[in-house]
Design a protein around this motif. Structure first.
Motif, short mmCIF file in Angstrom:
data_model
loop_
_atom_site.label_atom_id
_atom_site.label_comp_id
_atom_site.label_asym_id
_atom_site.label_seq_id
_atom_site.Cartn_x
_atom_site.Cartn_y
_atom_site.Cartn_z
N SER A 57 89.94 66.35 130.01
CA SER A 57 90.07 65.14 129.21
C SER A 57 89.10 64.05 129.66
N MET A 58 88.52 64.20 130.85
CA MET A 58 87.59 63.20 131.34
C MET A 58 86.28 63.19 130.55
N ARG A 59 86.09 64.20 129.68
CA ARG A 59 84.88 64.22 128.85
C ARG A 59 84.89 63.10 127.82
N TYR A 60 86.09 62.64 127.49
CA TYR A 60 86.23 61.67 126.40
C TYR A 60 86.38 60.26 126.96
N PRO A 61 85.88 59.26 126.26
CA PRO A 61 85.95 57.89 126.78
C PRO A 61 87.39 57.38 126.80
N PRO A 62 87.75 56.59 127.80
CA PRO A 62 89.10 56.02 127.85
C PRO A 62 89.26 54.95 126.79
N PRO A 63 90.50 54.72 126.33
CA PRO A 63 90.72 53.69 125.32
C PRO A 63 90.26 52.30 125.77
N ALA A 64 90.44 52.01 127.08
CA ALA A 64 90.08 50.68 127.59
C ALA A 64 89.36 50.87 128.92
N PRO A 65 88.05 50.99 128.92
CA PRO A 65 87.30 51.28 130.15
C PRO A 65 87.54 50.28 131.27
N ASP A 72 83.53 56.29 137.41
CA ASP A 72 83.71 57.60 136.79
C ASP A 72 84.81 57.58 135.73
N GLY A 73 85.48 56.46 135.55
CA GLY A 73 86.48 56.34 134.50
C GLY A 73 87.83 56.90 134.84
N PHE A 74 88.07 57.35 136.08
CA PHE A 74 89.38 57.88 136.44
C PHE A 74 90.33 56.70 136.69
N PRO A 75 91.57 56.77 136.18
CA PRO A 75 92.49 55.62 136.28
C PRO A 75 93.11 55.48 137.68
N TRP A 76 92.28 55.14 138.65
CA TRP A 76 92.77 55.06 140.03
C TRP A 76 93.84 53.99 140.19
N LEU A 77 93.57 52.79 139.69
CA LEU A 77 94.51 51.69 139.89
C LEU A 77 95.83 51.96 139.18
N GLY A 78 95.75 52.41 137.92
CA GLY A 78 96.97 52.72 137.18
C GLY A 78 97.75 53.84 137.85
N GLY A 79 97.06 54.87 138.33
CA GLY A 79 97.74 55.98 139.00
C GLY A 79 98.40 55.55 140.29
N LEU A 80 97.74 54.65 141.03
CA LEU A 80 98.32 54.16 142.28
C LEU A 80 99.60 53.37 142.01
N LEU A 81 99.57 52.49 141.03
CA LEU A 81 100.74 51.68 140.70
C LEU A 81 101.88 52.55 140.17
N LEU A 177 100.39 51.20 130.28
CA LEU A 177 99.16 51.88 130.67
C LEU A 177 98.72 52.95 129.68
N SER A 178 99.67 53.68 129.09
CA SER A 178 99.33 54.85 128.28
C SER A 178 98.35 54.57 127.16
N PRO A 179 98.51 53.49 126.39
CA PRO A 179 97.53 53.25 125.32
C PRO A 179 96.20 52.72 125.83
N ARG A 180 96.11 52.40 127.10
CA ARG A 180 94.94 51.71 127.63
C ARG A 180 94.07 52.58 128.55
N THR A 181 94.48 53.80 128.78
CA THR A 181 93.68 54.66 129.65
C THR A 181 93.94 56.11 129.28
N ARG A 182 93.24 57.03 129.89
CA ARG A 182 93.44 58.45 129.59
C ARG A 182 94.81 58.89 130.08
N ALA A 183 95.59 59.54 129.20
CA ALA A 183 96.97 59.89 129.52
C ALA A 183 97.06 60.95 130.63
N LEU A 184 96.30 62.03 130.51
CA LEU A 184 96.44 63.13 131.47
C LEU A 184 95.92 62.76 132.87
N PRO A 185 94.74 62.13 133.00
CA PRO A 185 94.35 61.69 134.33
C PRO A 185 95.33 60.69 134.94
#
Length: 300
Positions: A57-65, A72-81, A177-185
């Protein structure tokens, strides 16, 4: 649009079914290993199962970069929280299950459905009448379910109640977070954080053996591949398209499935007092979601 909404509702109901029966697996697993080790391994399995899909899923742009937190576009901050919130709720739930039944744990955890709109008060949201009615009904139901006739609250029930606040916070956070970043990452990141924190605690506070892990293999597989890898991912995906009210109602059926699973596989019985409390709690959960959402006006 209608088909998308129906699909989201179905995903929420499947999530509730898997989560409800997961309470049985979680209790059975602790016959062999400690709660921290159980959570650490099952969330690691969930993360491993999800990794190929998340990377694809990282091939596709996130809804809110701007929420990605890294180039690299991985949701580090969202995943940490989300992972920290998930770790706290899962730890309280798992430890509490050592001292209460799967059915009671499911219903008390399900209070997050009522707590979600009430916690919204801290973010400037006004409570509707249904939220207040639901909170009162759920509180009275919790009394009949968990408080004995000599006015004592079982330690496990108290831990589950505290955990319900963190599950409510997790729902609010994922919903934002879900509508604002990639769901699976996002799902992968929160599982990895929760697993790492749990395994560190297991190394510090528990005595985990290979024999114990083998003994808990089936509960761990259910908890890891289905409850974590599949169900939590379905929640993240479904909440992108689901009506918030529909999602909360359908996810609340987790409580019913937990009670059914406890009766079927663990020979648990809530008794007449406990069943009455469960009915009040479930009624409160539904009232919180189905009551017309006109806000309570001052002095009304």
């Amino acid at each position: 649009m209608r088909s998308t909404s129906v699909r989201a509702d179905v995903l929420c109901l499947i999530t509730a079914l898997i989560w409800g029966f997961a309470f049985v697996a979680q209790r059975l697993g602790m016959d062999h290993i400690g709660p921290m080790a159980f959570n650490g391994i099952r969330f690691a399995l969930g993360a491993a199962a999800l990794t190929p899909l998340a990377l694809r899923s990282m091939r596709y742009p996130p809804p809110a970069p701007f929420l990605a937190g890294a180039k690299d576009g991985f949701p580090w901050l969202g995943g940490l929280l989300a992972g920290a919130m998930l770790f706290t709720g899962a730890t309280l739930q798992q430890v509490g299950l050592q001292y209460t039944t799967a059915g009671k744990a499911g219903f008390i955890t399900g209070l997050y459905v009522v707590l979600v709109p009430l916690l919204g008060l801290f973010f400037g949201q006004r409570a509707a009448r249904g939220d207040l009615v639901g909170a009162v009904a759920a509180a009275v139901g919790l009394y009949f379910l968990s408080v004995t006739e000599d006015f004592t609250l079982a330690p496990g029930d108290g831990l589950e109640l505290i955990g319900a606040f963190f599950w409510a916070g997790h729902v609010l956070l994922i919903g934002w977070l879900s509508p604002r970043t990639r769901a699976l990452p996002l799902a992968l990141a929160q599982y990895a954080v929760c697993s790492a924190l749990s395994l560190v605690c297991a190394l510090l506070f528990e005595d985990t053996t290979l024999a114990g892990i083998r003994g808990a293999a089936w509960p761990i597989l259910y908890g890891g591949l289905l409850s974590v890898g599949l169900a939590y991912t379905l929640q993240v995906v479904a909440q992108r398209d689901a009506n918030p009210t529909h999602a909360a109602i359908l996810l609340s059926f987790e409580t019913v499935f937990a009670a059914v699973g406890g009766a079927m596989f663990l020979d648990e019985s809530l008794g007449a007092r406990g069943l009455f409390g469960c009915c009040l709690m479930f009624g409160g959960m539904l009232a919180s979601q189905l009551w017309p959402k006109a806000p309570v006006r001052p002095g009304a």
